[in-house]
Each structure stands twice: as structure tokens, then as C-alpha cells.
Scaffold this active site. Structure first.
Site, PDB file in Angstrom:
ATOM      1  N   GLU A  33       0.754  -1.226  -0.006  1.00 41.15           N
ATOM      2  CA  GLU A  33      -0.121   0.169  -0.015  1.00 41.15           C
ATOM      3  C   GLU A  33       0.841   1.290   0.152  1.00 41.15           C
ATOM      4  O   GLU A  33       0.821   2.196   0.700  1.00 41.15           O
ATOM      5  CB  GLU A  33      -0.856  -0.039   1.213  1.00 41.15           C
ATOM      6  CG  GLU A  33      -1.958  -1.159   1.082  1.00 41.15           C
ATOM      7  CD  GLU A  33      -2.949  -1.104   2.416  1.00 41.15           C
ATOM      8  OE1 GLU A  33      -2.843  -0.587   3.369  1.00 41.15           O
ATOM      9  OE2 GLU A  33      -3.989  -1.743   2.047  1.00 41.15           O
ATOM     10  N   ASP A  69      -8.350  -8.685   3.819  1.00 41.77           N
ATOM     11  CA  ASP A  69      -8.299  -7.646   4.731  1.00 41.77           C
ATOM     12  C   ASP A  69      -9.574  -7.494   5.840  1.00 41.77           C
ATOM     13  O   ASP A  69     -10.409  -6.699   5.850  1.00 41.77           O
ATOM     14  CB  ASP A  69      -8.341  -6.317   4.028  1.00 41.77           C
ATOM     15  CG  ASP A  69      -7.806  -5.227   4.884  1.00 41.77           C
ATOM     16  OD1 ASP A  69      -7.168  -5.228   6.065  1.00 41.77           O
ATOM     17  OD2 ASP A  69      -7.802  -3.948   4.543  1.00 41.77           O
ATOM     18  N   GLU A 111     -13.012  -2.209  11.697  1.00 41.67           N
ATOM     19  CA  GLU A 111     -12.915  -1.478  10.505  1.00 41.67           C
ATOM     20  C   GLU A 111     -13.960  -1.675   9.513  1.00 41.67           C
ATOM     21  O   GLU A 111     -14.521  -0.832   9.048  1.00 41.67           O
ATOM     22  CB  GLU A 111     -11.416  -1.731  10.033  1.00 41.67           C
ATOM     23  CG  GLU A 111     -11.325  -0.802   8.718  1.00 41.67           C
ATOM     24  CD  GLU A 111      -9.943  -0.984   8.029  1.00 41.67           C
ATOM     25  OE1 GLU A 111      -9.191  -1.610   8.716  1.00 41.67           O
ATOM     26  OE2 GLU A 111      -9.777  -0.613   6.974  1.00 41.67           O
TER      27      GLU A 111
END
Ligand code: GCU
Length: 837
Positions: free
Chosen positions: A295, A375, A403
């Protein structure tokens, strides 16, 4: 009435803000406390104030005083009296107290309660402190039984990863600013750090990495290293070692070198020097955490070096000091993934990168692997990388930060999800290889002492730590599970509830029931059958936005078209991912027939009309699951309301607000996802519910004053595809309609959008009588900023209960825009009892 009476004895006038979490040490009711046989003194076999055994002595004193109202003295040498004696095996031996403890492993302890004699013996100081917390947990739950047992951790590494930024913000933080940093420096006040360490010690966490994996090298400045020492000093008495995340490019960006090549001599020398300086400040620093080549983060691949070259660079710097390196397996290149290529798959990345490197890592490197290959989704299969790290120690990365799981605004109790991973048998080489008990314990591949658990946590300055009281069960459970992955998730919840809210049966049963229903409900109304959390991939990862998953290089694709959906990850025809598992598991996932329904779309691309093992089609399962999930969430405020007089007012009200919000937002999810796939597939719902809202009055159909009708993006987050927004933002606006339902008692729900750059005000009227007023201030109440747009994140509703309505009554919303918030309205629902619409 037992509950009421119980609360009275607790003196509930004092507000409970959640700061003490499960370590409240609330006084037991007298008639229960009377049954406790209490020692008359505490003997802590260490006189050094920063030692965990000393801490344990103080904690026992505080706890026994709180729970039983008895003030005991703490001394540090052995006396002949009925006492709680706490110390290490070595200190017991030195004091000449005979003990019969079995062989203990690192951090393990022995607890013996016999009448008014209590012995707490740790293999080390930390273990002794854990034993003290265990004894206090028993007392706080009014468990006065005699016991004598030893317990040892399943794994040596039981860490927390904070994603705190040096500027004081927290990546994926939903509970206020950092307790560690501000303005690129370490905070000077460490009070919250000490309080946090106490909580973590009580759940047997032994290490914490305090800064974000997307690391800022400014932490390596001299002033910040001194600050790090302050944090380590605050945590050491609680047996918690501190570690830090490193930025791979630091030698260049911070050190001024021309390179950060891990094999360059000047780079090696630079890191060795940094390690020496760090260990001079914090001699027991746990080690380093590294995110590299992922990332956009720098890493060794920039110099054509391997990831193991990168990891070993830090391992060698830490080695002379006894430190370890947690090297993250979350490595993928989001710039080159191309959905047009049927074989491309981000899920393949970790094994592709790491398989060849097994055996090439130094022995103080632990590869830290997210539980699934993508993820932290609502459901993923276990990462196949665990099967490939046979000569390399591994740790699992869990996420307590919600998240993709409702961001602490939705109740989601995570252990049932974690258990799907930890209990999974990977069958490496045809042998039993259960993730928790065999692999993470270090037993399967002979790595005992170097394996374990890390969990991402986003505690912030908020008094509740995580922004909401109920999410704290996830933090508590994490520690319990890392210690023993076979522990029952309901038992953990019951312990946590008693410690957090007291001994009332209704409270315990209600919280346990809601929590156990919460992850299945969330999966139902967000993403089913292994399609992932259908949220905004390029945005905050919160509300619904299924189309954002595809047509970008992030690789969280659904490959949904008008006829079919799912990722073909077979070896036969797809990305080959299924073949990354050991043979027996690979064979199971390769075939549709043997793939469990809940992971079907993770592994296979099928028509919407494909019939599941349940007998339903995929599309009908989507529809039904979304209705079922929202229906379950709708029961949460009702279930919670029964606790009104059984829980203190502050925690009752704060929790009620969130559960009510969740019930509303689950309907946003339900309708958006159903509307989206209904429009894409053009297949009707067998039960004729999708896009049919018999109890709604759409805002665009009302009589409007200073309101205009608009569409929204994504289209599916508006009921009937339209909303109204004020014309300009200074004049008063209104939307009114005549109610055409039979006379009766209804709940009135107003669906609107709450943006963060503004606080619009609203008032609801029935025939000129005000029913209620509110403002669009969820950004304050939820404690973080969701979005600036009219979308699935800002969509929300407010409900007014039990309103007497007659056919022909006029309902009206008066609104005033503020800032960017144009008082957007979607609909008013007029809900008969029990109807969720
Ligand atoms: C997710 C998350 C990022 C985080 C990353 C990581 O992608 O959204 O905020 O940096 O994981 O784990 O490194």
C-alpha cells in the site's frame, strides 16, 4: 426487583463512564460479600515499586477493598498469618515457603485458594500479576470456591498493535485522539497509558506496538526516544513490553543517507545505531513491527532485495538486545492488479511473496499474518500462508478495531468470527494442524516461544476507550483467547458482563444473547456467502457501496454482473488461490459441492440462480439474509430497554443511542444491498419485499417548501432512489404529508442523512403538535467523522415511539440547513408495532 436493589447498593448515583472497563471492583451486595473468606493481609514478595509483583500487591489491596470493603495491609516479607501471598517461584523458594506448583511455562501461574490462605505463584513476575487479576476476577464475580490449579499461555506472543499516528490521530480510530502522541511528540502525561496497561495486563497481553504500521520516522528523534522510555516506564510495572513500528525508508528520509537498501553497509550501520540508542532508552524493548512494500510503503523490493533481506536487517539490529521483529505478510501491490484479467487475485499475494522465503528469515523474525488473505472482512477463509511457514515463526493478526465491521457504531462481538479461523484444521501434510492450538501455539512446526497473536486496537482518549461500552468485550475476549484459544466465547462474555455490569442475571443474559446474535446479523445485512463486507472500498469502509468493490485495482472484487457473482478462485478455471491450501483443504474449496455456503462466493463465480445447499438461490439468500439481519438488529434496542433500571444511567443511555442507531443503519444496509442486486440481476424477491415499502411516505412525494428533489450517489442508498435537500442553506424548509393508515399507535421513523460539515436542525410535527426536535450531530455522538456526502455512511434514522395517529393526520418535518448539511430527508416511516420498514 433484585436488580434494582442491587444497583442501589452500588451507589449508582455516581456516573459510570467506562474508564475502569472490566476492572471496576464494584462492591458486592452485603449478603453475598459476607460469604467470602478473606485473608487478613497481602504479602507481595518484591519491594521494587516498578515490579509487577509489587503492582500485584497494590492491585489486590485495591480490588479487595472495592469488591469486599476490606482494607488489607500489603507487606513484603513473610509473616505467619492468613494471607494472600504473591510472588514468583524463585521468590517463594527464597522466602522458604513450600509450594507444590507443577512446572510452569513462561508467564504461567499457579493459583491456590484454601480457606483464608491464597497463594499466587508466577513463573515470572508477569505470571504472578496475571494470577492476582485472576483471583480478583473470581472475587468480583462472587466466586468463592476453593481452587488449586496452574495455567500457562497457549502462545508466547500476545501483543496489541496500535495504529496511532505521531500527530495524535489514529488510523481507523473511532474513539478520539491518541493516548500516546500529539503534534509529532510523545505525550508527557502518561496517566491513560498506565490505565491502559492495567487493562491489558489483566487480560494477559504482554506486548504493545504503539505507533501505526504506516510508520513515521519522527518517532526515532532523540526527544521521542526519551518519550518512548516514559511510555515503557509506565507499562513495565504491568508486565507489558513496548515495541515500535519502523518505516523502511527512515535511513534516507530521516537519517539523510542516499539509500535505504537493506544490504548497504551504511544502512545496516544506521539501523544498528538506532537500535543501540533505542535499547539504551528502553532496555527491554520488545522489538519492531514492519510493514514493507505494501500500500505504498517503502521496502526492500525497491532495491530488488527480498522481503527476508528486509526483515533480517531489523532482526540483526534487534538480536544483540534480545528483541524480535514482527514482519507483516500483508504485502500486495495495488497498482498492478487488473480485474480484466480473470486470473488476477490479491488473495494470492501473501503466499506468492512468502512461500519461497520460508527458512530464509533469521530466528528472531515472526511473520505476522492477517487472519484472512484480504483484509479483515466479515468472513474470510483462513490465510493459507500459515501452512507454508514451516521453518518460520508466525503470528496471527486479528482486528479489534471494527474497521469493516461497523466501526464500533454497530455491536459486533468478534470471537465467533475469530473462532472460525482459530478452530480451522489446515491439514498440513495430512496431519492435524489446527490454527490456534497447533500452529499459533508453535507446536506444529516446533517454534514454541516465538509464535502467537497480535490484535489491532484503536483505543483513544474517549472515556470508554473504544468509543462504546459494548465493544470492550472484544478487547477482553482477545486476551482470553490468546491465552487459550479453546476457551468458550460465551463463557468469556459472561465473565466480561459480570465484571463490567454486575451480577444481575437479566443483564448477563441480555448482553450475552445480543452479542452472540451480533456477528451473524452483521454478516446478514452486509455481505453474504463470502462476498466480503460490501462497503465503500475507496472510502471509509463503513456504509454500503457494493459497486465500489469492482473496477479498481484494490482487488476486493465481487465480479458481479447482470447474471452472476463471485470470485472464481479454483485451480481448474480461476485464480488458483484454492490450490494454495494443503491438499485436503484445497480439494474441499476447489469444488462447489464441498465448499461451505458461507464461503461459496469467495471461491466460486456462480449465477444468481445457483441453488445453495440450503435450497435457496444465491439472490434469494441475499434478500432473505438482509431482512433477517435488520430484523435482529431491530430487536437490540428493545432487548436493551429491559435493562433500563439494571444498568447505571450513563452507560444505559450511551449504549441505547448506539443500538438504536445500529437498528436504523442496518435498514440502510438492507435496502441498499437488496436494491442494488435487484436492479443488477433483475430478479424479483420471492416474498415481494425489495423496493416495496408499504409503511413509508417518500420525501419526494410530500408537499415541499424550500426543498428540492435530487438523486444520490450511490443510487441505492435512497429509498425510491430520491431524496430532498433544502434549496440554499439559509431558509427554513418543510416537507409534509397526510397519513393514510388506519387509526392506531405507531412509531414514526424519519430517515435523513447526517453529514459532518454542518449541523442541520429538524423538528417533527403531527397536526402542528411537536413530536420531537433533533440536529444532525452524529459526528459528535458517534465521536468521529463519517462522510461529507449523501451516501450509505451518512444515511441514518431517528425513531419516535408510540404515537397515536388517526387517518388524515398531517405529518410534517421542519428543517433548517447548516453548512454543507442541506437537511437531506429520505422518507418518514409510519410503523405499526413489530414492523421493520
Ligand atoms: C487496511 C486498512 C489500512 C491499513 C492496512 C494495513 O488496508 O484499511 O488503514 O493501513 O490495512 O493493515 O496495513
Amino acid at each position: 426487583m433484585r436488580g434494582l436493589w442491587f444497583l442501589a447498593t452500588l451507589g449508582l448515583a455516581a456516573a459510570e463512564d467506562g474508564l475502569n472497563a472490566w476492572l471496576r471492583y464494584a462492591r458486592l451486595p452485603n449478603q453475598i460479600a459476607r460469604q467470602a473468606i478473606v485473608p487478613s493481609a497481602i504479602i507481595a514478595l518484591n519491594t521494587t515499586e516498578s515490579s509487577p509483583v509489587y503492582t500485584a500487591g497494590q492491585e489486590l489491596q485495591k480490588g479487595i477493598n472495592g469488591i469486599l470493603g476490606k482494607q488489607l495491609d500489603v507487606s513484603h516479607e513473610v509473616k505467619e498469618c492468613a494471607s494472600v501471598v504473591i510472588g514468583t517461584v524463585a521468590s517463594f523458594n527464597e522466602s522458604g515457603i513450600a509450594i507444590e506448583t507443577p512446572e510452569l511455562e513462561e508467564d504461567g501461574f499457579w493459583l491456590s485458594v484454601k480457606g483464608d490462605n491464597v497463594e499466587i505463584v508466577g513463573q515470572n513476575e508477569r505470571g504472578a500479576l496475571y494470577g492476582a487479576f485472576e483471583y480478583l476476577s473470581m472475587l468480583a464475580q462472587a466466586n468463592f470456591t476453593e481452587v488449586a490449579y496452574a495455567t500457562n499461555p497457549s502462545a508466547a506472543i500476545r501483543w496489541i498493535n496500535q495504529w496511532d499516528n505521531m500527530d495524535g490521530t489514529i488510523e481507523r480510530g473511532y474513539a478520539g485522539l491518541s493516548i500516546f502522541f500529539k503534534n509529532n511528540t510523545v505525550l508527557s502525561n502518561v496517566t491513560r497509558v498506565e490505565q491502559y496497561a492495567r487493562l491489558l495486563a489483566s487480560i494477559r497481553v504482554n506486548g504493545i506496538v504503539i505507533n501505526n504500521v504506516n510508520a513515521n520516522a519522527i518517532l526515532l528523534s532523540d526527544a521521542n526516544m526519551a518519550g518512548l522510555a516514559r511510555i515503557a516506564d509506565a507499562m513495565r510495572p504491568w508486565g507489558i513490553k513496548v515495541g515500535i513500528s519502523l518505516n523502511f525508508a527512515s535511513p534516507q528520509t530521516f537519517g539523510g543517507l542516499s539509500t535505504f537498501d537493506p544490504l548497504d553497509e551504511s544502512v545496516i550501520a544506521w539501523w544498528n545505531n538506532i537500535a543501540d540508542k533505542l535499547y539504551a532508552q528502553v532496555p527491554d524493548l520488545a522489538g519492531f513491527l514492519v510493514k514493507a512494500n505494501s500500500e505504498g510503503q517503502p521496502g526492500p523490493i525497491t532495491y530488488n532485495r527480498t522481503l527476508s533481506d528486509g526483515a533480517n536487517l531489523f532482526a540483526r539490529a534487534a538480536k544483540p538486545h534480545g528483541g524480535v521483529v514482527m514482519f507483516r505478510a500483508f504485502v500486495y501491490d495495488y497498482q498492478t492488479l487488473n480485474e480484466a484479467n480473470w486470473k488476477d487475485d490479491r488473495a494470492n499475494a501473501a503466499v506468492d511473496f512468502f512461500r519461497e522465503l520460508d527458512g530464509k528469515f533469521d530466528d528472531n523474525v515472526i511473520v505476522q499474518v492477517k487472519y484472512g488473505p484480504i483484509d479483515f472482512q466479515v468472513r474470510e477463509p483462513v490465510s493459507p500462508l500459515f501452512a507454508h511457514l514451516k521453518e518460520t515463526a508466525s503470528a496471527i493478526e486479528l482486528q479489534i478495531t471494527q474497521e469493516y465491521l461497523g466501526q464500533q457504531c454497530h455491536l459486533v462481538y468478534l470471537p465467533p468470527l475469530w473462532k472460525t479461523i482459530l478452530d480451522f484444521d489446515m491439514r498440513v501434510d495430512g496431519e492435524k494442524s489446527v490454527i490456534g492450538t497447533d500452529i499459533l501455539s508453535g507446536k506444529r512446526f516446533n517454534k514454541k516461544g516465538l509464535t502467537g497473536y497480535a490484535a489491532v486496537v484503536n483505543v483513544g482518549q474517549n472515556a470508554t476507550w473504544l468509543g462504546t461500552h459494548l465493544s470492550m468485550s472484544n478487547l477482553y475476549a482477545y486476551g482470553r483467547i490468546a491465552w487459550d484459544p479453546t476457551v468458550n466465547e460465551v463463557e468469556i462474555l459472561e465473565d466480561w458482563t459480570r465484571l463490567t455490569f454486575g451480577l444481575d442475571d437479566t443483564v448477563r443474559e441480555t448482553i450475552t444473547r445480543m452479542s452472540m446474535e451480533s456477528w451473524p446479523a452483521y454478516e446478514n445485512y452486509t455481505g453474504n456467502l463470502g462476498i466480503q463486507t460490501l462497503t465503500d472500498i475507496t472510502g471509509p469502509h463503513y456504509g454500503p457501496n457494493p459497486q465500489s468493490m469492482d473496477n479498481n485495482p484494490w482487488g476486493q472484487w465481487t465480479r458481479a454482473d447482470a447474471f452472476s457473482i463471485g470470485m472464481d478462485r479454483t485451480v481448474y478455471n480461476g485464480t488458483g488461490y484454492a490450490g494454495q491450501y494443503p491438499d485436503e483443504v484445497a480439494a474441499m474449496y476447489e469444488e462447489i459441492e464441498t465448499t461451505p455456503d458461507d464461503l461459496l462466493l469467495w471461491f466460486h463465480h456462480v449465477p444468481y440462480t445457483h441453488v445453495l445447499k440450503s435450497g435457496k438461490t444465491v439472490i434469494q439468500h441475499f434478500y432473505d439474509a438482509h431482512y433477517a439481519g435488520a430484523e435482529t438488529a431491530a430487536t437490540f434496542p428493545t432487548q436493551w430497554s429491559k435493562l433500563r433500571n439494571l444498568v447505571d444511567k450513563q452507560r444505559f443511555d450511551e449504549t441505547m443511542f448506539r443500538l438504536t442507531y445500529q437498528a436504523g443503519h442496518s435498514i440502510v444496509w438492507r435496502d441498499s444491498i437488496n436494491q442494488f442486486y435487484n436492479s443488477l440481476s433483475n430478479i424479483a424477491d420471492d416474498h415481494d419485499r425489495v423496493n416495496k415499502h408499504p409503511w413509508r411516505i417518500e420525501a419526494e412525494n410530500m408537499t415541499l417548501k424550500n426543498y428540492r428533489v435530487t438523486a444520490v450517489t450511490p443510487f441505492e442508498v435512497a429509498s425510491n432512489l430520491r431524496v430532498v435537500q433544502t434549496i440554499g442553506n439559509s431558509t427554513a424548509a418543510s416537507a409534509s404529508a397526510t397519513i393514510n393508515y388506519p387509526n392506531g399507535v405507531y412509531d414514526l421513523a424519519v430517515a435523513y442523512y447526517d453529514l459532518y460539515e454542518g449541523k442541520a436542525s429538524y423538528e417533527l410535527f403531527l397536526n402542528e403538535k411537536s413530536i420531537g426536535k433533533w440536529i444532525g450531530d452524529n459526528e459528535d455522538k458517534l465521536g468521529f467523522t463519517l462522510t461529507r456526502g449523501i451516501d450509505g455512511h451518512s444515511a441514518t434514522r431517528i425513531t419516535f415511539k408510540g404515537i397515536q395517529i388517526k387517518k388524515g393526520d398531517v405529518v410534517r418535518v421542519d428543517a433548517k440547513a447548516n453548512g454543507r448539511e442541506t437537511a437531506p430527508l429520505d422518507y418518514i416511516a409510519v410503523l405499526p408495532p413489530g414492523v421493520v420498514d
